[in-house]
Design a protein around this motif. Structure first.
Motif, PDB file in Angstrom:
ATOM      1  N   LEU A 297     -34.575  63.657 -84.831  1.00  0.00           N
ATOM      2  CA  LEU A 297     -33.132  63.446 -84.708  1.00  0.00           C
ATOM      3  C   LEU A 297     -32.411  64.734 -84.314  1.00  0.00           C
ATOM      4  CD1 LEU A 297     -32.542  61.087 -87.761  1.00  0.00           C
ATOM      5  CD2 LEU A 297     -32.429  60.479 -85.342  1.00  0.00           C
ATOM      6  N   GLU A 298     -32.964  65.876 -84.722  1.00  0.00           N
ATOM      7  CA  GLU A 298     -32.401  67.158 -84.282  1.00  0.00           C
ATOM      8  C   GLU A 298     -32.495  67.274 -82.763  1.00  0.00           C
ATOM      9  OE1 GLU A 298     -32.971  71.869 -85.388  1.00  0.00           O
ATOM     10  OE2 GLU A 298     -34.744  70.639 -85.022  1.00  0.00           O
ATOM     11  N   ASN A 299     -33.632  66.850 -82.198  1.00  0.00           N
ATOM     12  CA  ASN A 299     -33.779  66.861 -80.742  1.00  0.00           C
ATOM     13  C   ASN A 299     -32.773  65.930 -80.078  1.00  0.00           C
ATOM     14  OD1 ASN A 299     -35.948  68.704 -80.375  1.00  0.00           O
ATOM     15  ND2 ASN A 299     -37.392  67.163 -81.095  1.00  0.00           N
ATOM     16  N   VAL A 300     -32.549  64.765 -80.698  1.00  0.00           N
ATOM     17  CA  VAL A 300     -31.571  63.821 -80.154  1.00  0.00           C
ATOM     18  C   VAL A 300     -30.163  64.422 -80.211  1.00  0.00           C
ATOM     19  CG1 VAL A 300     -30.571  61.515 -80.376  1.00  0.00           C
ATOM     20  CG2 VAL A 300     -33.006  61.854 -80.837  1.00  0.00           C
ATOM     21  N   LEU A 301     -29.859  65.092 -81.314  1.00  0.00           N
ATOM     22  CA  LEU A 301     -28.537  65.723 -81.461  1.00  0.00           C
ATOM     23  C   LEU A 301     -28.346  66.821 -80.425  1.00  0.00           C
ATOM     24  CD1 LEU A 301     -25.896  66.004 -83.047  1.00  0.00           C
ATOM     25  CD2 LEU A 301     -27.075  67.557 -84.609  1.00  0.00           C
ATOM     26  N   PHE A 302     -29.386  67.639 -80.212  1.00  0.00           N
ATOM     27  CA  PHE A 302     -29.293  68.691 -79.199  1.00  0.00           C
ATOM     28  C   PHE A 302     -29.054  68.084 -77.813  1.00  0.00           C
ATOM     29  CE2 PHE A 302     -31.793  72.337 -81.427  1.00  0.00           C
ATOM     30  CZ  PHE A 302     -30.767  72.431 -82.347  1.00  0.00           C
ATOM     31  N   ALA A 303     -29.754  66.980 -77.524  1.00  0.00           N
ATOM     32  CA  ALA A 303     -29.556  66.311 -76.235  1.00  0.00           C
ATOM     33  C   ALA A 303     -28.126  65.779 -76.115  1.00  0.00           C
ATOM     34  CB  ALA A 303     -30.561  65.174 -76.076  1.00  0.00           C
ATOM     35  N   LYS A 304     -27.593  65.252 -77.224  1.00  0.00           N
ATOM     36  CA  LYS A 304     -26.227  64.741 -77.235  1.00  0.00           C
ATOM     37  C   LYS A 304     -25.226  65.857 -76.968  1.00  0.00           C
ATOM     38  CE  LYS A 304     -23.401  61.281 -78.006  1.00  0.00           C
ATOM     39  NZ  LYS A 304     -23.449  60.062 -77.186  1.00  0.00           N
ATOM     40  N   ASN A 323     -33.461  61.656 -74.552  1.00  0.00           N
ATOM     41  CA  ASN A 323     -32.197  61.675 -73.805  1.00  0.00           C
ATOM     42  C   ASN A 323     -31.575  60.291 -73.726  1.00  0.00           C
ATOM     43  OD1 ASN A 323     -32.229  64.454 -73.254  1.00  0.00           O
ATOM     44  ND2 ASN A 323     -33.539  64.180 -71.453  1.00  0.00           N
ATOM     45  N   LEU A 324     -32.404  59.275 -73.521  1.00  0.00           N
ATOM     46  CA  LEU A 324     -31.890  57.906 -73.476  1.00  0.00           C
ATOM     47  C   LEU A 324     -31.283  57.497 -74.813  1.00  0.00           C
ATOM     48  CD1 LEU A 324     -34.733  56.099 -71.469  1.00  0.00           C
ATOM     49  CD2 LEU A 324     -32.406  56.568 -70.687  1.00  0.00           C
ATOM     50  N   LEU A 325     -31.963  57.870 -75.906  1.00  0.00           N
ATOM     51  CA  LEU A 325     -31.454  57.527 -77.234  1.00  0.00           C
ATOM     52  C   LEU A 325     -30.147  58.241 -77.528  1.00  0.00           C
ATOM     53  CD1 LEU A 325     -31.823  56.057 -79.877  1.00  0.00           C
ATOM     54  CD2 LEU A 325     -33.326  57.898 -80.662  1.00  0.00           C
ATOM     55  N   SER A 326     -30.018  59.478 -77.055  1.00  0.00           N
ATOM     56  CA  SER A 326     -28.777  60.237 -77.301  1.00  0.00           C
ATOM     57  C   SER A 326     -27.569  59.571 -76.648  1.00  0.00           C
ATOM     58  CB  SER A 326     -28.925  61.672 -76.788  1.00  0.00           C
ATOM     59  OG  SER A 326     -28.943  61.710 -75.372  1.00  0.00           O
ATOM     60  N   ASN A 327     -27.810  58.796 -75.582  1.00  0.00           N
ATOM     61  CA  ASN A 327     -26.708  58.105 -74.909  1.00  0.00           C
ATOM     62  C   ASN A 327     -26.349  56.791 -75.583  1.00  0.00           C
ATOM     63  OD1 ASN A 327     -26.518  60.084 -72.881  1.00  0.00           O
ATOM     64  ND2 ASN A 327     -28.149  59.117 -71.677  1.00  0.00           N
ATOM     65  N   GLU A 328     -27.203  56.318 -76.490  1.00  0.00           N
ATOM     66  CA  GLU A 328     -26.964  55.036 -77.159  1.00  0.00           C
ATOM     67  C   GLU A 328     -26.131  55.178 -78.431  1.00  0.00           C
ATOM     68  OE1 GLU A 328     -30.204  52.030 -77.363  1.00  0.00           O
ATOM     69  OE2 GLU A 328     -31.471  53.667 -76.649  1.00  0.00           O
ATOM     70  N   VAL A 329     -26.054  56.367 -78.992  1.00  0.00           N
ATOM     71  CA  VAL A 329     -25.415  56.549 -80.297  1.00  0.00           C
ATOM     72  C   VAL A 329     -24.355  57.639 -80.225  1.00  0.00           C
ATOM     73  CG1 VAL A 329     -27.424  55.782 -81.597  1.00  0.00           C
ATOM     74  CG2 VAL A 329     -27.197  58.189 -81.015  1.00  0.00           C
ATOM     75  N   THR A 330     -23.496  57.641 -81.235  1.00  0.00           N
ATOM     76  CA  THR A 330     -22.457  58.670 -81.309  1.00  0.00           C
ATOM     77  C   THR A 330     -22.953  59.883 -82.095  1.00  0.00           C
ATOM     78  OG1 THR A 330     -21.531  57.820 -83.374  1.00  0.00           O
ATOM     79  CG2 THR A 330     -20.706  56.851 -81.325  1.00  0.00           C
ATOM     80  N   GLN A 331     -22.295  60.987 -81.891  1.00  0.00           N
ATOM     81  CA  GLN A 331     -22.651  62.206 -82.622  1.00  0.00           C
ATOM     82  C   GLN A 331     -22.419  62.025 -84.118  1.00  0.00           C
ATOM     83  OE1 GLN A 331     -20.825  65.802 -81.104  1.00  0.00           O
ATOM     84  NE2 GLN A 331     -20.993  66.824 -83.083  1.00  0.00           N
ATOM     85  N   VAL A 332     -21.358  61.310 -84.472  1.00  0.00           N
ATOM     86  CA  VAL A 332     -21.050  61.088 -85.890  1.00  0.00           C
ATOM     87  C   VAL A 332     -22.171  60.306 -86.558  1.00  0.00           C
ATOM     88  CG1 VAL A 332     -19.464  59.956 -87.505  1.00  0.00           C
ATOM     89  CG2 VAL A 332     -18.562  61.207 -85.542  1.00  0.00           C
ATOM     90  N   ARG A 333     -22.679  59.274 -85.865  1.00  0.00           N
ATOM     91  CA  ARG A 333     -23.763  58.474 -86.433  1.00  0.00           C
ATOM     92  C   ARG A 333     -25.034  59.306 -86.598  1.00  0.00           C
ATOM     93  NH1 ARG A 333     -25.147  54.372 -89.742  1.00  0.00           N
ATOM     94  NH2 ARG A 333     -27.036  53.308 -89.058  1.00  0.00           N
ATOM     95  N   LEU A 334     -25.325  60.159 -85.627  1.00  0.00           N
ATOM     96  CA  LEU A 334     -26.485  61.045 -85.728  1.00  0.00           C
ATOM     97  C   LEU A 334     -26.388  61.930 -86.962  1.00  0.00           C
ATOM     98  CD1 LEU A 334     -27.127  62.184 -82.049  1.00  0.00           C
ATOM     99  CD2 LEU A 334     -28.868  61.355 -83.625  1.00  0.00           C
ATOM    100  N   GLN A 335     -25.239  62.534 -87.166  1.00  0.00           N
ATOM    101  CA  GLN A 335     -25.041  63.409 -88.327  1.00  0.00           C
ATOM    102  C   GLN A 335     -25.174  62.624 -89.619  1.00  0.00           C
ATOM    103  OE1 GLN A 335     -21.155  64.870 -87.359  1.00  0.00           O
ATOM    104  NE2 GLN A 335     -21.912  66.525 -86.068  1.00  0.00           N
ATOM    105  N   GLN A 336     -24.656  61.402 -89.619  1.00  0.00           N
ATOM    106  CA  GLN A 336     -24.715  60.555 -90.810  1.00  0.00           C
ATOM    107  C   GLN A 336     -26.163  60.239 -91.190  1.00  0.00           C
ATOM    108  OE1 GLN A 336     -23.591  56.426 -90.191  1.00  0.00           O
ATOM    109  NE2 GLN A 336     -22.343  56.455 -92.046  1.00  0.00           N
ATOM    110  N   VAL A 337     -26.961  59.850 -90.200  1.00  0.00           N
ATOM    111  CA  VAL A 337     -28.360  59.481 -90.470  1.00  0.00           C
ATOM    112  C   VAL A 337     -29.162  60.709 -90.891  1.00  0.00           C
ATOM    113  CG1 VAL A 337     -30.469  58.568 -89.445  1.00  0.00           C
ATOM    114  CG2 VAL A 337     -28.276  57.490 -88.928  1.00  0.00           C
ATOM    115  N   MET A 338     -28.959  61.835 -90.221  1.00  0.00           N
ATOM    116  CA  MET A 338     -29.689  63.056 -90.568  1.00  0.00           C
ATOM    117  C   MET A 338     -29.383  63.488 -92.003  1.00  0.00           C
ATOM    118  SD  MET A 338     -29.404  65.287 -87.039  1.00  0.00           S
ATOM    119  CE  MET A 338     -30.432  66.647 -87.635  1.00  0.00           C
ATOM    120  N   LYS A 339     -28.117  63.373 -92.390  1.00  0.00           N
ATOM    121  CA  LYS A 339     -27.721  63.771 -93.740  1.00  0.00           C
ATOM    122  C   LYS A 339     -28.407  62.898 -94.792  1.00  0.00           C
ATOM    123  CE  LYS A 339     -23.678  64.413 -96.717  1.00  0.00           C
ATOM    124  NZ  LYS A 339     -22.201  64.317 -96.816  1.00  0.00           N
TER     125      LYS A 339
END
Length: 522
Positions: A297-304, A323-339
């Motif tokens: 998910l860190e890689n996805v966040l960096f791509a985002k 990269n494809l996954l980073s375009n499907e989700v928001t940055q806020v959702r990424l942070q939420q899941v990682m946390k």
């Protein structure tokens, strides 16, 4: 002897994945420009302590002596240790009198450092340098660091300090400024694959490239972990246990990891839970799997964020998927899941059933929608209509209720519309005050508005009793009034499936699961 100790690197060329560090150290040694203080930092199993011992061997190797040990050290050029002289052999077997290894976790107080300061003044017994390796140096107390400062800044000419740590952020800046710092990175899978293959060949273990790669993938960049896993799955028969490899491969499968992470980001529950249960059944390391998911998910966040991670060990195909996954989700959702995964990973270390912590995190995340700018998108029901916009209706009754319905529509139309708009924000506001009560509210639903009375349907009596407690009732009414601008009183009614609002539970069944997950994960 266990394999990782038997095949511990004995010279710089044996180190796995640290080419830049070995090149720099060899350049210093060959030029005779060695430092009095080094700091080796990085994650576990990356070769920090092994490199420290090799450096201690190199500066005291008899191969590089000029005349006696009292010769001018500026005239000496060092290099790779020979591993044949008595000095190198003594370092290898741990009997060298001038190599002092200290575990800062158990020798962390100021008295321990004072003892070092007193002993460092004496000349080496037989070697050119007296080398101090302080492992896990971040464990020293503040007073111990202060006592070490002066000695580290101006040690005797015959002394050398090598500090090792996995948590460089805990070291004072005054220490960092007095040493040369080297950052050890995790080895990539290809390097570990070669290392595992080499050890297997030397041990006479039957070659299995697929198994070796699964072991390398599961080691998370750690040479020690990779060789330990090989030792575990090969056993005394020198044949790799296929069942053990299946377990390792399951936990380290990139495709499985990617699908798990994608399911979480998109709000799914069933598939991620089944995958975690499969991992647990296969006796995989749940904590290690959680860390792998976080790193992905860190890689996805960096791509985002448009950041190019030059240290990533993903291949081109994997990077394209990221990269494809980073375009499907928001940055806020990424942070939420990682946390949430970080919390679950920490809790899984202490649970007798570690997979439960991860399953609870999946359930907590599964029913939450992606957020943009901190606001939740409205959920949709099966008809595609927004589900969070609660429609408050006054049901027609058989006797004398029609005029009442018209009255409600006239006098409370604005208030009803206000409730529809603010209910989601109301629950979010309550969560900031009392997360437990907010979790209960998510399993309820407004069912009617009459004057200043807001009727709320609940399905369980113990929920009704809890919400009717004087302190909680007053808190909820005050918060709702603050958000809506209208003073209302809450009235709770226990619903059944046959009641007019009995579909509260059918419509919001997922919310109850979410509420339970939040309550029991605290």
């Amino acid at each position: 002897m266990v394999l990782y100790r038997k095949y511990r690197p004995q010279k710089f060329s044996d180190l796995v994945g640290q080419e830049s560090i070995t090149k720099t150290l060899l350049t210093q040694l060959e030029g005779g420009k060695i430092s009095h203080g080094y700091l080796f930092c990085g994650t576990r199993g990356t070769g920090k302590t092994s490199t420290a011992r090799i450096l201690a061997k190199a500066v005291n190797c008899r191969k590089f002596e000029v005349g006696s040990r009292k010769s001018n050290k500026s005239e000496i050029r060092f290099g790779e240790p020979c591993n044949k002289c008595d000095s190198c052999l003594a370092v290898a077997d741990g009997s060298h009198l001038d190599l002092i290894e200290i575990d800062a976790a158990s020798n962390r107080n100021i008295d321990d450092v004072r003892e070092i300061r007193e002993k460092i003044k004496t000349s080496p017994v037989s070697a050119r340098f007296k080398v101090y390796i302080i492992d896990e140096v971040h464990m020293l107390t503040k007073e111990a660091f202060n006592a070490l400062l002066k000695t580290l800044e101006e040690p005797p000419p015959h002394a050398m300090f090598i500090l090792c740590t996995t948590e460089v952020g805990k070291l004072p800046p005054t220490i960092l400024s007095r040493v040369q710092r080297f950052n050890f990175r995790r080895a990539n899978d290809d390097d570990l694959f070669l290392a595992v293959s080499k050890v297997a060949r030397l041990e006479g273990i039957k070659e299995d490239k697929e198994a070796f790669y699964a072991i390398a993938k599961s080691a998370d960049g750690s040479f020690r972990d990779a060789i330990s896993t090989l030792d575990q799955v090969s056993g005394n028969k020198k044949v790799i246990d296929k069942k053990e490899i299946e377990r390792v491969a399951l936990a380290s499968s990139w495709n499985g990891l990617y699908l798990f992470a994608r399911s979480l980001l998109l709000g799914q529950v069933k598939e991620p839970v089944l995958y975690v249960d499969k991992l647990w059944t296969a006796r995989a390391d749940i904590s290690a799997f959680s860390r792998e998911a976080i790193l992905l998910l860190e890689n996805v966040l960096f791509a985002k964020l448009g950041i190019s991670d030059t240290q990533s060990d993903l291949d081109d195909g994997q990077m394209e998927s990221v990269n494809l996954l980073s375009n499907e989700v928001t940055q806020v959702r990424l942070q939420q899941v990682m946390k949430e995964l970080l919390v679950a990973e920490g809790e899984s270390r202490f649970y007798p059933l570690p997979h439960i912590a991860l399953i609870l995190a999946v359930c907590k995340l599964g029913n939450q929608e992606s957020k943009e700018d901190g606001f939740e998108k409205p959920r949709e029901n099966v008809d595609g209509e927004p589900q969070d916009e609660v429609k408050i209706e006054a049901k027609a009754q058989p006797v004398g209720k029609e005029s009442k319905k018209r009255d409600v529509g006239k006098s409370n139309g604005k208030a009803a519309a206000s409730v529809e708009v603010v209910w989601g924000n109301f629950v979010a506001k309550v969560k900031g005050v009392n997360n437990h009560v907010a979790a209960i509210l998510r399993s309820t639903k407004p069912i009617g508005l009459s004057g200043d009375i807001l009727k709320i349907g609940v399905y369980f009596r113990f929920h009704k009793d809890k919400l009717e407690e004087e302190k909680i009732r007053r808190m909820l009414e005050d918060i709702f009034s603050e958000i809506s601008g209208k003073k209302v009183r809450f009235k709770y009614e226990v619903q059944t499936k046959n009641s007019p609002a009995g579909n509260v539970r059918e419509t919001f069944e997922s919310d109850l699961e979410k509420a339970a997950a939040e309550i029991f994960s605290k």
